[in-house]
Design an enzyme around this catalytic site. Sequence first.
Site, PDB file in Angstrom:
ATOM      1  N   HIS A 135       0.842  -1.206   0.000  1.00  0.00           N
ATOM      2  CA  HIS A 135       0.000   0.000   0.000  1.00  0.00           C
ATOM      3  C   HIS A 135       0.867   1.243   0.000  1.00  0.00           C
ATOM      4  O   HIS A 135       1.783   1.356   0.801  1.00  0.00           O
ATOM      5  CB  HIS A 135      -0.896   0.025   1.245  1.00  0.00           C
ATOM      6  CG  HIS A 135      -1.888  -1.085   1.278  1.00  0.00           C
ATOM      7  ND1 HIS A 135      -1.541  -2.382   1.601  1.00  0.00           N
ATOM      8  CD2 HIS A 135      -3.218  -1.103   1.002  1.00  0.00           C
ATOM      9  CE1 HIS A 135      -2.621  -3.156   1.532  1.00  0.00           C
ATOM     10  NE2 HIS A 135      -3.651  -2.404   1.177  1.00  0.00           N
ATOM     11  N   LYS A 162      -0.900  -7.829  -5.049  1.00  0.00           N
ATOM     12  CA  LYS A 162      -1.860  -6.736  -4.847  1.00  0.00           C
ATOM     13  C   LYS A 162      -1.091  -5.429  -4.662  1.00  0.00           C
ATOM     14  O   LYS A 162      -0.259  -5.310  -3.761  1.00  0.00           O
ATOM     15  CB  LYS A 162      -2.725  -7.002  -3.618  1.00  0.00           C
ATOM     16  CG  LYS A 162      -3.708  -5.872  -3.308  1.00  0.00           C
ATOM     17  CD  LYS A 162      -4.610  -6.247  -2.141  1.00  0.00           C
ATOM     18  CE  LYS A 162      -5.395  -5.079  -1.620  1.00  0.00           C
ATOM     19  NZ  LYS A 162      -6.141  -5.402  -0.408  1.00  0.00           N
ATOM     20  N   LYS A 306     -15.477  22.871 -20.247  1.00  0.00           N
ATOM     21  CA  LYS A 306     -16.139  23.013 -21.551  1.00  0.00           C
ATOM     22  C   LYS A 306     -15.366  23.923 -22.504  1.00  0.00           C
ATOM     23  O   LYS A 306     -15.454  23.776 -23.711  1.00  0.00           O
ATOM     24  CB  LYS A 306     -17.556  23.555 -21.368  1.00  0.00           C
ATOM     25  CG  LYS A 306     -18.519  22.539 -20.803  1.00  0.00           C
ATOM     26  CD  LYS A 306     -19.930  23.087 -20.767  1.00  0.00           C
ATOM     27  CE  LYS A 306     -20.894  22.036 -20.281  1.00  0.00           C
ATOM     28  NZ  LYS A 306     -22.289  22.442 -20.322  1.00  0.00           N
ATOM     29  N   ASP A 343     -25.503  20.977 -26.190  1.00  0.00           N
ATOM     30  CA  ASP A 343     -26.376  21.722 -25.268  1.00  0.00           C
ATOM     31  C   ASP A 343     -27.372  22.583 -26.042  1.00  0.00           C
ATOM     32  O   ASP A 343     -28.555  22.633 -25.731  1.00  0.00           O
ATOM     33  CB  ASP A 343     -25.536  22.651 -24.373  1.00  0.00           C
ATOM     34  CG  ASP A 343     -24.924  21.912 -23.198  1.00  0.00           C
ATOM     35  OD1 ASP A 343     -25.392  20.805 -22.880  1.00  0.00           O
ATOM     36  OD2 ASP A 343     -23.971  22.447 -22.594  1.00  0.00           O
TER      37      ASP A 343
HETATM   38  P1  NAP Z   1     -21.562  29.513 -16.005  1.00  0.00           P
HETATM   39  O1  NAP Z   1     -20.822  29.425 -17.282  1.00  0.00           O
HETATM   40  O2  NAP Z   1     -20.834  29.524 -14.728  1.00  0.00           O
HETATM   41  O3  NAP Z   1     -22.475  30.856 -16.064  1.00  0.00           O
HETATM   42  C1  NAP Z   1     -23.246  31.245 -14.946  1.00  0.00           C
HETATM   43  C2  NAP Z   1     -24.159  32.395 -15.363  1.00  0.00           C
HETATM   44  O4  NAP Z   1     -25.002  32.687 -14.236  1.00  0.00           O
HETATM   45  C3  NAP Z   1     -23.408  33.681 -15.693  1.00  0.00           C
HETATM   46  O5  NAP Z   1     -24.123  34.381 -16.681  1.00  0.00           O
HETATM   47  C4  NAP Z   1     -23.442  34.419 -14.345  1.00  0.00           C
HETATM   48  O6  NAP Z   1     -23.372  35.821 -14.483  1.00  0.00           O
HETATM   49  C5  NAP Z   1     -24.820  34.051 -13.857  1.00  0.00           C
HETATM   50  N1  NAP Z   1     -24.948  34.156 -12.419  1.00  0.00           N
HETATM   51  C6  NAP Z   1     -24.350  33.375 -11.491  1.00  0.00           C
HETATM   52  N2  NAP Z   1     -24.723  33.766 -10.256  1.00  0.00           N
HETATM   53  C7  NAP Z   1     -25.546  34.804 -10.406  1.00  0.00           C
HETATM   54  C8  NAP Z   1     -26.245  35.638  -9.498  1.00  0.00           C
HETATM   55  N3  NAP Z   1     -26.180  35.459  -8.184  1.00  0.00           N
HETATM   56  N4  NAP Z   1     -27.024  36.623  -9.996  1.00  0.00           N
HETATM   57  C9  NAP Z   1     -27.117  36.795 -11.324  1.00  0.00           C
HETATM   58  N5  NAP Z   1     -26.482  36.076 -12.242  1.00  0.00           N
HETATM   59  C10 NAP Z   1     -25.698  35.077 -11.785  1.00  0.00           C
HETATM   60  O7  NAP Z   1     -22.622  28.326 -15.875  1.00  0.00           O
HETATM   61  P2  NAP Z   1     -23.417  27.588 -17.061  1.00  0.00           P
HETATM   62  O8  NAP Z   1     -22.708  26.368 -17.467  1.00  0.00           O
HETATM   63  O9  NAP Z   1     -23.783  28.580 -18.097  1.00  0.00           O
HETATM   64  O10 NAP Z   1     -24.721  27.095 -16.258  1.00  0.00           O
HETATM   65  C11 NAP Z   1     -25.751  28.016 -15.913  1.00  0.00           C
HETATM   66  C12 NAP Z   1     -26.968  27.213 -15.449  1.00  0.00           C
HETATM   67  O11 NAP Z   1     -27.441  26.388 -16.527  1.00  0.00           O
HETATM   68  C13 NAP Z   1     -26.645  26.260 -14.302  1.00  0.00           C
HETATM   69  O12 NAP Z   1     -27.730  26.238 -13.418  1.00  0.00           O
HETATM   70  C14 NAP Z   1     -26.502  24.903 -14.984  1.00  0.00           C
HETATM   71  O13 NAP Z   1     -26.839  23.828 -14.120  1.00  0.00           O
HETATM   72  C15 NAP Z   1     -27.522  25.037 -16.096  1.00  0.00           C
HETATM   73  N6  NAP Z   1     -27.215  24.152 -17.237  1.00  0.00           N
HETATM   74  C16 NAP Z   1     -28.164  23.252 -17.588  1.00  0.00           C
HETATM   75  C17 NAP Z   1     -27.938  22.397 -18.641  1.00  0.00           C
HETATM   76  C18 NAP Z   1     -29.011  21.410 -19.005  1.00  0.00           C
HETATM   77  O14 NAP Z   1     -28.728  20.443 -19.733  1.00  0.00           O
HETATM   78  N7  NAP Z   1     -30.232  21.623 -18.561  1.00  0.00           N
HETATM   79  C19 NAP Z   1     -26.732  22.450 -19.361  1.00  0.00           C
HETATM   80  C20 NAP Z   1     -25.782  23.408 -18.991  1.00  0.00           C
HETATM   81  C21 NAP Z   1     -26.035  24.259 -17.915  1.00  0.00           C
HETATM   82  P3  NAP Z   1     -21.944  36.611 -14.476  1.00  0.00           P
HETATM   83  O15 NAP Z   1     -21.434  36.522 -15.890  1.00  0.00           O
HETATM   84  O16 NAP Z   1     -22.272  37.953 -14.027  1.00  0.00           O
HETATM   85  O17 NAP Z   1     -21.063  35.851 -13.515  1.00  0.00           O
END
Ligand code: NAP
Length: 522
Positions: A135, A162, A306, A343
């Site tokens: 280990h 192992k 991503k 997406d």
């Molecule tokens: P991300 O790249 O981190 O972007 C987050 C976004 O939310 C940015 O525009 C950010 O604004 C904004 N934000 C975060 N906190 C905030 C707050 N307190 N007030 C206002 N705006 C806020 O994340 P993402 O990948 O785009 O994901 C965003 C959401 O989509 C998540 O909930 C994720 O789970 C969901 N999603 C779902 C799928 C699906 O298949 N259904 C796929 C991908 C993502 P700023 O630019 O100002 O920071």
Amino acid sequence: MYELEINRAGVSSPTLHCTPLMGTTVEKMLLEMKKAKEFGADLVEIRLDCLTNFNPFLDLETLFKQCPLPTIVTYRPVWEGGQYDGDESKRQNSLRLAMEMGADYVDIELEVAHDFNNSICGTKPENFRVIVSSHNFHNTPSAEAIGNLVARIQATGADIVKIVTTALDITDCASIFQITSRSQVPIIGIAMGERGLISGLLSPKFGGYLTYAALEADGVSDPGQPTAKDLLDLYNFRLIRPDTKVYGIIGKPVGHSKSPLMFNAAFKSGVINAVYVHFLVDDVEKFFDVYSSPDFAGCSCTIPHKEAAIKCMDDIDSIAKKIGAINNIVRKQDGGLTAFNTDYIGAISAIEDELRDLNGATPDGSSPLEGKLFVVLGAGGAGKSLAYGAAQKGARVVVANRTFERAKELADKVGGQAMSLYEVDNFHPEEEMILANATSVGMKPGYDDTPISKESLKHYCLVFDAIYTPKETRLLREAQETGAVVVYGTEMLIRQAFEQYKNFTGLQAPEELFRKLMEKHA
Ligand code: NAP
């Protein structure tokens, strides 16, 4: 006594599934061994060092008499990461007694294996095997160094080698795979820790003699150890063979992802020789560099990789390139990697279908989004997918984001209008609009949060929320109350997975199965 015939001299036999019994009393271990059998284990590891008041003769007799499965007996000392800190000769006597009383295997540490093996020479029962283990709780040495260790273990007269190391990075598992796949002797190879999960899951592919799985999530002896249920039901362990293709989701964190659930069920139902695992990845470049063989046939990609993964690709689909984010990677025939963004297809197709249900199909078969005013909240990965997707379908796009500069940058790229998130409540043009939330506002645990006032929702005919935990966000609840049609984030999740499945296999995804699973595991 056993249903399973133990005859595993060669490395080509199916990899066994072993459940460690960590109960502190014999009674608890008896319950655990019954459960292990119910849960589908092939054998159990009796950890004598976990018993608080161990009485060698009486306890071993009871344990062996009632055990419904073959047994490995381990009495791990503190100096090798176990709990026994007593006299060494008593410890080894107990292991010898276990051998005499019917243990199928004894696990002994490399440091003392030579003497132990000498002491049982000529008295070993037929079919009894000694596992000699080493280990490393600090790291995973190079494959070459592990190879030398294997030779040292073999020199002690081990029946089974192992090697247990600690994975500091997921690529450490590759050293284990190299060793187990080339070994001429039966070998168990495990890299511990969350980053080592695949070392155990993929051991049937890479020639491991056995792998460990815990009875319950809170009973794992190593955070990288799966539960027996996950091993068998989630990852289809029994179906993994040396020629099984490996897929997975790269991310950090990634353990919460439900993608393995959908893809493994689909592979099983379609009799496709593939497995889909969680890849906890810190460094994408290193990951693709090390896992570059055709065996690693593709992956999904989630936060935070991503965008960073783009630089590792050989080809990128044109829309994914514009979006600047990928979530689906497929290895081509020539070994190169092609990337897609599914997406946007998932989200936009779900919104289009709902609009068709609402208004009927367009007479010319064009997208129901054409000419519509489409407001995207958020300018992160999901925001970009929605804005590009809607613009591609001919919608007029408005991007609203907390950080205005990001909204402006995205709006400029898709030929749309930008505003700050706080301006959306006062944005009321004289036409019905579509709203797509791609911020994380309202996501678990922020159930009471919403990115836009209920009052302004009356200006939208359809509201989509990318968030899928929870399925019904406050935004969607209030949108329904104001009369809008809603589209759930789960629909985007399911549909983007359909596209990924198509890219991975060239086949249509089993849509009903995906939906049922997402419903069941919501
Ligand atoms: P991300 O790249 O981190 O972007 C987050 C976004 O939310 C940015 O525009 C950010 O604004 C904004 N934000 C975060 N906190 C905030 C707050 N307190 N007030 C206002 N705006 C806020 O994340 P993402 O990948 O785009 O994901 C965003 C959401 O989509 C998540 O909930 C994720 O789970 C969901 N999603 C779902 C799928 C699906 O298949 N259904 C796929 C991908 C993502 P700023 O630019 O100002 O920071």
